[in-house]
Design a protein around this motif. Structure first.
Motif, PDB file in Angstrom:
ATOM      1  N   GLU A 169       0.820  -1.214   0.000  1.00  0.00           N
ATOM      2  CA  GLU A 169       0.000   0.000   0.000  1.00  0.00           C
ATOM      3  C   GLU A 169       0.856   1.267   0.000  1.00  0.00           C
ATOM      4  O   GLU A 169       0.544   2.246  -0.681  1.00  0.00           O
ATOM      5  N   ARG A 170       1.941   1.262   0.770  1.00  0.00           N
ATOM      6  CA  ARG A 170       2.810   2.447   0.822  1.00  0.00           C
ATOM      7  C   ARG A 170       3.466   2.690  -0.539  1.00  0.00           C
ATOM      8  O   ARG A 170       3.598   3.831  -0.977  1.00  0.00           O
ATOM      9  N   PHE A 171       3.878   1.616  -1.177  1.00  0.00           N
ATOM     10  CA  PHE A 171       4.485   1.732  -2.510  1.00  0.00           C
ATOM     11  C   PHE A 171       3.485   2.321  -3.502  1.00  0.00           C
ATOM     12  O   PHE A 171       3.816   3.255  -4.253  1.00  0.00           O
ATOM     13  N   ILE A 172       2.265   1.810  -3.509  1.00  0.00           N
ATOM     14  CA  ILE A 172       1.251   2.288  -4.459  1.00  0.00           C
ATOM     15  C   ILE A 172       0.912   3.746  -4.176  1.00  0.00           C
ATOM     16  O   ILE A 172       0.728   4.552  -5.096  1.00  0.00           O
ATOM     17  N   SER A 173       0.844   4.113  -2.895  1.00  0.00           N
ATOM     18  CA  SER A 173       0.559   5.499  -2.524  1.00  0.00           C
ATOM     19  C   SER A 173       1.669   6.436  -2.994  1.00  0.00           C
ATOM     20  O   SER A 173       1.404   7.541  -3.484  1.00  0.00           O
ATOM     21  N   ASP A 174       2.913   6.000  -2.845  1.00  0.00           N
ATOM     22  CA  ASP A 174       4.041   6.819  -3.286  1.00  0.00           C
ATOM     23  C   ASP A 174       4.032   6.991  -4.805  1.00  0.00           C
ATOM     24  O   ASP A 174       4.299   8.088  -5.310  1.00  0.00           O
ATOM     25  N   LEU A 175       3.719   5.920  -5.535  1.00  0.00           N
ATOM     26  CA  LEU A 175       3.590   6.012  -6.995  1.00  0.00           C
ATOM     27  C   LEU A 175       2.558   7.073  -7.360  1.00  0.00           C
ATOM     28  O   LEU A 175       2.793   7.948  -8.203  1.00  0.00           O
ATOM     29  N   SER A 176       1.401   6.980  -6.721  1.00  0.00           N
ATOM     30  CA  SER A 176       0.293   7.886  -7.026  1.00  0.00           C
ATOM     31  C   SER A 176       0.659   9.340  -6.724  1.00  0.00           C
ATOM     32  O   SER A 176       0.310  10.248  -7.484  1.00  0.00           O
ATOM     33  N   SER A 177       1.388   9.564  -5.640  1.00  0.00           N
ATOM     34  CA  SER A 177       1.765  10.928  -5.262  1.00  0.00           C
ATOM     35  C   SER A 177       2.713  11.560  -6.274  1.00  0.00           C
ATOM     36  O   SER A 177       2.817  12.783  -6.370  1.00  0.00           O
ATOM     37  N   ARG A 178       3.375  10.715  -7.061  1.00  0.00           N
ATOM     38  CA  ARG A 178       4.291  11.203  -8.088  1.00  0.00           C
ATOM     39  C   ARG A 178       3.644  11.248  -9.472  1.00  0.00           C
ATOM     40  O   ARG A 178       4.317  11.529 -10.474  1.00  0.00           O
ATOM     41  N   GLY A 179       2.335  10.929  -9.518  1.00  0.00           N
ATOM     42  CA  GLY A 179       1.607  11.006 -10.780  1.00  0.00           C
ATOM     43  C   GLY A 179       1.668   9.754 -11.627  1.00  0.00           C
ATOM     44  O   GLY A 179       1.356   9.789 -12.821  1.00  0.00           O
ATOM     45  N   TYR A 180       2.064   8.615 -11.019  1.00  0.00           N
ATOM     46  CA  TYR A 180       2.170   7.365 -11.754  1.00  0.00           C
ATOM     47  C   TYR A 180       1.094   6.391 -11.308  1.00  0.00           C
ATOM     48  O   TYR A 180       0.723   6.337 -10.132  1.00  0.00           O
ATOM     49  N   SER A 181       0.624   5.583 -12.235  1.00  0.00           N
ATOM     50  CA  SER A 181      -0.309   4.510 -11.903  1.00  0.00           C
ATOM     51  C   SER A 181       0.458   3.217 -11.708  1.00  0.00           C
ATOM     52  O   SER A 181       1.589   3.058 -12.193  1.00  0.00           O
ATOM     53  N   LEU A 182      -0.157   2.276 -11.010  1.00  0.00           N
ATOM     54  CA  LEU A 182       0.460   0.973 -10.841  1.00  0.00           C
ATOM     55  C   LEU A 182       0.618   0.281 -12.202  1.00  0.00           C
ATOM     56  O   LEU A 182       1.613  -0.399 -12.455  1.00  0.00           O
ATOM     57  N   GLU A 183      -0.375   0.485 -13.086  1.00  0.00           N
ATOM     58  CA  GLU A 183      -0.307  -0.120 -14.418  1.00  0.00           C
ATOM     59  C   GLU A 183       0.920   0.363 -15.182  1.00  0.00           C
ATOM     60  O   GLU A 183       1.614  -0.424 -15.844  1.00  0.00           O
ATOM     61  N   SER A 184       1.214   1.657 -15.086  1.00  0.00           N
ATOM     62  CA  SER A 184       2.382   2.186 -15.800  1.00  0.00           C
ATOM     63  C   SER A 184       3.677   1.646 -15.216  1.00  0.00           C
ATOM     64  O   SER A 184       4.641   1.405 -15.944  1.00  0.00           O
ATOM     65  N   PHE A 185       3.707   1.429 -13.894  1.00  0.00           N
ATOM     66  CA  PHE A 185       4.907   0.859 -13.281  1.00  0.00           C
ATOM     67  C   PHE A 185       5.133  -0.576 -13.749  1.00  0.00           C
ATOM     68  O   PHE A 185       6.254  -0.964 -14.101  1.00  0.00           O
ATOM     69  N   VAL A 186       4.056  -1.373 -13.756  1.00  0.00           N
ATOM     70  CA  VAL A 186       4.179  -2.780 -14.164  1.00  0.00           C
ATOM     71  C   VAL A 186       4.611  -2.876 -15.627  1.00  0.00           C
ATOM     72  O   VAL A 186       5.471  -3.690 -15.985  1.00  0.00           O
ATOM     73  N   GLN A 187       4.022  -2.024 -16.454  1.00  0.00           N
ATOM     74  CA  GLN A 187       4.415  -2.050 -17.864  1.00  0.00           C
ATOM     75  C   GLN A 187       5.888  -1.673 -18.023  1.00  0.00           C
ATOM     76  O   GLN A 187       6.609  -2.266 -18.821  1.00  0.00           O
ATOM     77  N   LYS A 188       6.335  -0.685 -17.254  1.00  0.00           N
ATOM     78  CA  LYS A 188       7.733  -0.281 -17.340  1.00  0.00           C
ATOM     79  C   LYS A 188       8.655  -1.379 -16.824  1.00  0.00           C
ATOM     80  O   LYS A 188       9.709  -1.648 -17.412  1.00  0.00           O
ATOM     81  N   LEU A 189       8.262  -2.053 -15.733  1.00  0.00           N
ATOM     82  CA  LEU A 189       9.079  -3.125 -15.174  1.00  0.00           C
ATOM     83  C   LEU A 189       9.265  -4.256 -16.184  1.00  0.00           C
ATOM     84  O   LEU A 189      10.380  -4.746 -16.405  1.00  0.00           O
ATOM     85  N   LEU A 190       8.176  -4.663 -16.823  1.00  0.00           N
ATOM     86  CA  LEU A 190       8.281  -5.713 -17.840  1.00  0.00           C
ATOM     87  C   LEU A 190       9.100  -5.236 -19.033  1.00  0.00           C
ATOM     88  O   LEU A 190       9.895  -5.997 -19.601  1.00  0.00           O
TER      89      LEU A 190
END
Length: 364
Positions: free
Chosen positions: A193-214
């Motif tokens: 939850e903390r990770f997802i919240s930090d992503l969101s505070s920086r303007g990123y979605s979880l979907e964009s992170f997963v796509q970038k990771l892959l």
């Protein structure tokens, strides 16, 4: 059928052997005229060896081998075909099925080209190839060439077997499966939850992170293919570990560590995204080898990776590597009419586009 497919896989993942090649080709065609008056030739870059002419519905396919020390060069087969038919202008066939090999190397290629021998200026109208041998994953080649087990009834049958499109479709389905599984895995773990919240505070979605990771993983598959990862300090780039990502994954398992936290994020954010010591800017103490600095933003962090733990189980990466390691990757881009049937950078771009379009359709 299964026994025949196993035999095909055995043939493809071994060094080239002429008798095995003939045994592989013969069941595909109703007949092969091994006595056809087709001369061999010592071409500029190797020795051209005709084995015979296969005829299917008044369509002639030349079966041949080409022995060369330059087997790894992308354009070698095209150059050999053009040179041979330029020298032998009285030979008219509709296609060529050719093995490109070297007596001194494990690597070899199987090539099919559709030919317009009546128009030498535009001789090759379609060319597809598979890179084969003991060190090359042959899953795709086995699957696609097994379609020829029932026999070749037209030149289109050969073109489909040597087309890159079936690989693109299959690889996209597996990539989409990885995307959805990784997304759900991260989202459903309350410790993230903390990770997802930090992503969101920086303007990123979880979907964009997963796509970038892959995307980062796939780009590194191309880079390790070139031998640029895990390079010994006293060796040049190109001599690195072609299975570097799997090597460090196995190290994490042996040490009882989490792969992402112990190694992968260090590789991404502290290594590939950063120049290191000024005297040895490409040396990594963590991995004890040379790893290049890759500028361009792909490995810039999207969250506070130094202070936030991202929980991704090793099992997820095990599943991803189990699949990716069955594919051959190439740094050479292909087209619909001239391709090495392998995962290439252009395919990666199309996969990202398709996934983004699919996500947009679901939103609307």
């Amino acid at each position: 059928m299964e026994n025949r497919e196993f035999a095909i896989k055995e043939f493809l993942q071994n060094r080239f052997e002429q008798n095995s090649f003939i045994n592989f080709v013969e069941p595909m065609f109703p007949s092969i005229d091994k006595n056809a008056d087709i001369p061999g030739d010592n071409l500029e870059s190797g020795l051209f060896k005709p084995y015979g002419i296969a005829t299917i519905n008044r369509t002639d396919i030349l079966i041949a081998g080409f022995e060369t020390d330059d087997v790894e060069r992308k354009s070698i087969e095209k150059e050999a075909i053009k040179e041979y038919f330029y020298r032998h202008g009285d030979i008219y066939v509709n296609g060529i099925l050719m093995a490109v090999y070297s007596e001194s190397k494990d690597l070899w290629k199987l090539v099919f080209a559709e030919l317009n021998t009546g128009e030498r200026a535009s001789l090759i109208t379609f060319k597809g190839s598979f890179t084969l041998g003991p060190s090359v994953p042959v899953r795709t080649a086995t699957e696609q060439l097994s379609s020829l087990l029932q026999g070749v009834d037209s030149i289109d049958t050969l073109k489909r077997a040597f087309s890159i499109q079936p690989l693109h479709d299959k690889f996209y389905k597996e990539y989409r499966k990885f995307f959805n599984e990784l997304l759900d895995h991260i989202k459903k773990n309350p410790e993230n939850e903390r990770f997802i919240s930090d992503l969101s505070s920086r303007g990123y979605s979880l979907e964009s992170f997963v796509q970038k990771l892959l995307g980062q993983l796939l780009v590194l598959y191309f880079i390790q293919k070139k031998g640029w990862l895990g390079v010994p300090v006293d060796q040049p780039y190109g001599s690195g570990d072609h299975q570097f990502l799997t090597t460090i994954f196995n190290r994490a398992l042996q040490e009882g560590k989490n792969y992402y936290e112990a190694y992968l994020k260090v590789l991404f954010y502290d290594t590939l995204n950063n120049l290191r010591d000024q005297t040895t800017p490409d040396y990594s103490e963590v991995f004890d080898c040379k790893i290049p600095f890759l500028n361009g933003g792909l490995f810039e962090p999207m969250y506070d990776y130094r202070n936030i733990t991202l929980h991704i189980s090793n099992d997820i990466f095990q599943e991803i590597f189990n699949v990716l390691n069955t594919y051959n990757f190439t740094v050479e881009e292909s087209s619909s009419t001239d391709s090495e049937v392998a995962v290439d950078p252009e395919m990666l771009g199309k996969i990202f586009e398709n996934l983004m379009s699919e996500r947009e359709r679901k939103k609307s």
